[in-house]
Design an enzyme around this catalytic site. Structure first.
Site, short mmCIF file in Angstrom:
data_model
loop_
_atom_site.label_atom_id
_atom_site.label_comp_id
_atom_site.label_asym_id
_atom_site.label_seq_id
_atom_site.Cartn_x
_atom_site.Cartn_y
_atom_site.Cartn_z
N VAL A 1 -3.80 194.65 38.42
CA VAL A 1 -3.64 194.87 36.78
C VAL A 1 -4.52 194.07 36.02
CG1 VAL A 1 -1.28 193.69 36.95
CG2 VAL A 1 -2.30 195.68 34.61
N ASP A 2 -5.08 192.45 36.99
CA ASP A 2 -5.32 191.61 36.79
C ASP A 2 -6.72 191.93 36.47
OD1 ASP A 2 -6.13 188.97 35.88
OD2 ASP A 2 -5.44 187.80 38.14
N SER B 1 5.01 190.67 38.98
CA SER B 1 5.48 190.55 40.32
C SER B 1 6.08 191.05 41.36
CB SER B 1 6.51 189.68 40.09
OG SER B 1 6.14 188.42 39.76
#
Ligand code: ADP
Length: 333
Positions: free
Chosen positions: A33-34, A117
């Site tokens: 997602v980053d 996470s």
């Protein structure tokens, strides 16, 4: 009623005030997602992140969203799963809680979270969903400024887990609006009529409802006497309510009522967990309440939740009515 929504797809498409990035501690971009957020926001995001000096696990930093539809991005670093013995749960909860706090501080009212996470960092998805939902639920109970929280699920497994978990989630919504106050008064009427008539009689129940549980009376308790009321929702249905107030170094639990069909469903334990959390947030170590001495079911339920009987007490209700009560208390660990 509920501010929590589960959506699927790409978080970079969402039109909310702020999206949360599951970043790594360098804040200089990565995979998952980053990577998607940095690609959509453009290179200005990378430049802005370079100035932030990284971020520790469980912490948060904010930047503009640049070319994203959302004007802001909150960057948080989730825990890497190492088996569960390294405070992973608390660190993950902190990501959600501190993101919300930062949103509140910046007057951002709608926020979207990815499933922090649960990708490269390997956190078990089911446990992560439970922590995420409960942490957000608890925050929202006392922060009416946040209007919408989206959980953006990218993979099917997370989507199914979140949909299942959110439908089981017990919500505690702070009573603020006139509509909430009227609903609380209606719940009081249902619960008192089904529960207290055999104990104290219809006449006294009617007196107490019209004098102590009318919308006007509840409004006064909230606005003049420092009580906080919360409606309990289960499966989206109003199921009971809680009223609390700080008294000295203790939390006074004034009301903790569930409608009949919602008793013995685990809501009692959930409610008490919520009440204990409110006490802890106020720095209080003891909860006390009064309960009618003939209310054997409630006495038994409170004992099961760890309360002890301290002493009998007679409470004057007004118009010559009295209640024969016990004081009960619970010492928090
Ligand atoms: P972490 O390192 O915190 O595990 P990842 O980015 O690897 O972060 O994964 C976090 C979650 O984000 C995963 O559930 C993954 O499926 C999801 N994800 C990946 N890309 C996107 C996206 N574009 N929008 C929303 N969620 C995404």
């Amino acid at each position: 009623m509920t501010k929590i929504e589960i959506v699927s797809g790409d978080i970079t498409r969402l039109q909310v005030d702020v999206i949360v990035n599951a970043a790594n501690s360098s804040l200089l971009g990565g995979g998952g997602v980053d990577g998607a957020i940095h690609r959509s926001a453009g290179s200005e995001l990378f430049s802005a992140c370079k100035l932030l000096n990284g971020c520790n696990a469980g912490e948060v930093k904010i930047t503009p969203g640049f070319r994203l539809p959302s004007p802001y991005v909150i960057h948080t670093v989730g825990p890497v799963w190492k088996g569960g013995g390294n405070d992973e749960n608390q660190t993950l909860a902190s990501c959600y809680q501190k993101s919300l706090r930062l949103a509140s501080e910046n007057n951002l009212r709608t926020i979207a979270f990815p499933n922090i996470s649960t990708g490269i960092y390997g956190f078990p998805k089911s446990l992560a969903a439970k922590i995420a939902l409960e942490t957000v639920r608890d925050y929202l109970a006392n922060h009416i400024e946040i209007e919408r929280v989206l959980f953006c699920c990218f993979d099917e497994e997370n989507l199914a887990l979140y949909k299942g978990a959110v439908s089981e989630l017990v919500l505690f919504e702070k009573v603020v609006s006139e509509q909430d106050i009227i609903l609380t008064s209606k719940l009081a009427s249902i619960i008192w009529n089904e529960h207290y008539v055999p104990m104290i009689g219809q006449e006294q129940v009617d007196y107490m409802l019209s004098n102590l549980q009318s919308p006007e009376a509840i409004e006064k308790l909230i606005n003049k006497e420092g009580y906080q009321y919360y409606i309990i929702y289960h499966h989206s249905e109003p199921s009971g309510y809680i009223s609390i107030r700080q008294k000295g170094n203790d939390l006074f639990l004034s009301k903790f009522y569930l409608i009949r069909e919602k008793r013995r469903t685990g809501l009692g334990r959930e409610g008490m967990r919520f009440i204990s959390l409110q006490a802890r947030m106020l720095g209080l170590q003891r909860i006390f309440l009064t309960v009618n001495i003939n209310n054997l079911n409630s006495i038994k339920a409170y004992k099961k939740l760890g309360f002890q009987i301290d002493s009998p007490v007679i409470t004057q209700i007004g118009a010559g009515y009295i209640m024969d009560d016990y004081n009960m208390s619970l010492q928090l660990l």
